[in-house]
Design a protein around this motif. Sequence first.
Motif: not given
Lengths: 329, 283
Positions: A211-217, A221-222, A224-229
């Motif tokens: 869900x996009x909300x999870x990624x956007x959250x 909080x700052x 990076x792309x690598x940390x989100x993945x």
Amino acid sequence: MTATALENAQGAGSVPMDRSRALGRLKLSDNGFRWMTFLSASLVLILLVGVAISLFIGSWPAFRTFGFGFFFSDAWSPPKERFGAAAAIYGTLVTSIIAMLIAVPVGMGIAVFLTELCPPLLRRPIGVAIELLAGIPSIIYGIWGVYYFRPVMQAYIQPFIMGTLGAIPGVGALFAGPPLGYGVLTAGLVLAVMILPFITAISRDVFETVPNVLKEAAYGVGATTFEVVGNVVIPYTRVGIIGGVMLGLGRALGETMAVTFVIGNATKISTSILAQGTTISAMIANQFADADPGLFTSSLLALGFILFIITFIVLALARWMLSRLEVKA
Amino acid sequence: MANLYPGRRRRNVVWKALALASTVFGLSWLVLILGALLWNGVGGLSLDVFTKNTAPPGIAGGLLNSIVGSLIQTAIGLLIAAPLGILAGTYLAEYGRYARIAYVIRFINDILLSAPSIVIGLFVYQLCVVPFGHFSGVAGGIALAIIATPIMVRTTEDMLNLVPNTLREAASALGTPRSLVIRQVAYRAVRSGIVTGILLAVARMTGETAPLIFTALGNSLFVADPRGPMSSLPLIIYEFARSPYAEQQKLAWTGALLVTFSVLGLSIFARVISASRGANKQN
């Protein structure tokens, strides 16, 4: 015929024809159609059971003669009628492992690129190109592998590996042998290119279920792309990724034509992954048409039966995991 | 806090670069393979390829018998797989959508979808070659049908699941029996989807080699009768690619070019059809 039946039924009021006969016919064709669809669907089931039974019957003479030793013996001598599956099973597993070691990280890298980094304009063309790679028949990978990839392996990659990794004491034996170009490593690499698109396509599909909300959250909080993945996307889709990887493994285990061309077809177990070897499917493809009926044919059928069982288990696990993700999504 | 930031950014850049690199890596194989096919295959394309049969080394030959063999066996495969797959898919989507057996069949079908094709070849050998005592194009066609059926089942079911239930209810409200609702309403709504499935199935069958080696066997003569051994393009590529003679190798590449571009053409065509259908639905 069906169209006229419908018209009869609808026009029954205006036509004084015997309405009950038309309705009876309709009912019959209605039930008939239902049964036809049910029988066709059952045939899918019967097909799988039929494959298992017919292969088991065909391989029974080999299993009876060699017993459990069939799985552990690497002998393969048609003139002496001594057969064992170990070399083929070993080659199948090793080539598949090499392929997975390369295709899984690269495939997931492409999926990350497509879902997180790629400009929207390029997303579709690159996705289609990767799917085209999946559509290329395996025989094409075979002919390409033997004419283009094998010479490169022979001239550059194998000497390089032997000079560097082969010189390390202890593990050096894994990378020894004359650089022929043919071999287990070459087959594993061609397999890696073959299953790459499957891994990519499934990873992309499961990444898109996040869900996009999870990624956007996380971005909020700052992160990076690598940390989100690494902290959101992959943990969320873990089951689906494992399912996709197993599906790719199922393909790699059973792949025939691409492997047959480049593995060298030597029925033995070598310590070196640069040496020639064989796989279950390559052995069947090479020898089955010329095999004498009797123990030789039966042993090849037994290899087929083993391959069928292995891939069935792997694919069933893969589907089970992917279906668990669907329930979640 | 401040000293963590550059490290995190650096790691991010490195991983992004790796993702980009793997994409370039993946795409470069497509370019390399298609490039090799064009480089080696186009030169061999001539009228002879389509008018002459395969010949022993030293005699100029073509691929006529293989092309005809491929077409006949694919036709046999499609004639079996299309009705069977469409009916089975209909059962899964319409009659037994939530039945217990439908779950089992769906699961088995998904497994057959990626089952090793060489095992299918062995099965058909046991089923159609051993009892009749000889290899045949029919056996090859049946092997291809077994490979194509799961594709047809899957696409038919997926497409029928997209048909809005209101359509079916409207037809049922007029007193139309279930089978006619399916045939006159649901099938009509998914016609382009079923065509897509057929195209994908044909594409898959066109490139299959492994199940044909010991079912159809191959044949160097021109035969239109599928009751005997029969050649096909993938089989001739398999044979000629390992030949020591330059002219046979060249024909193998030309055959590979033909096979690849028919397969890719079919799948792109299928994609275009389903894409235009999606666009219609949005309008």
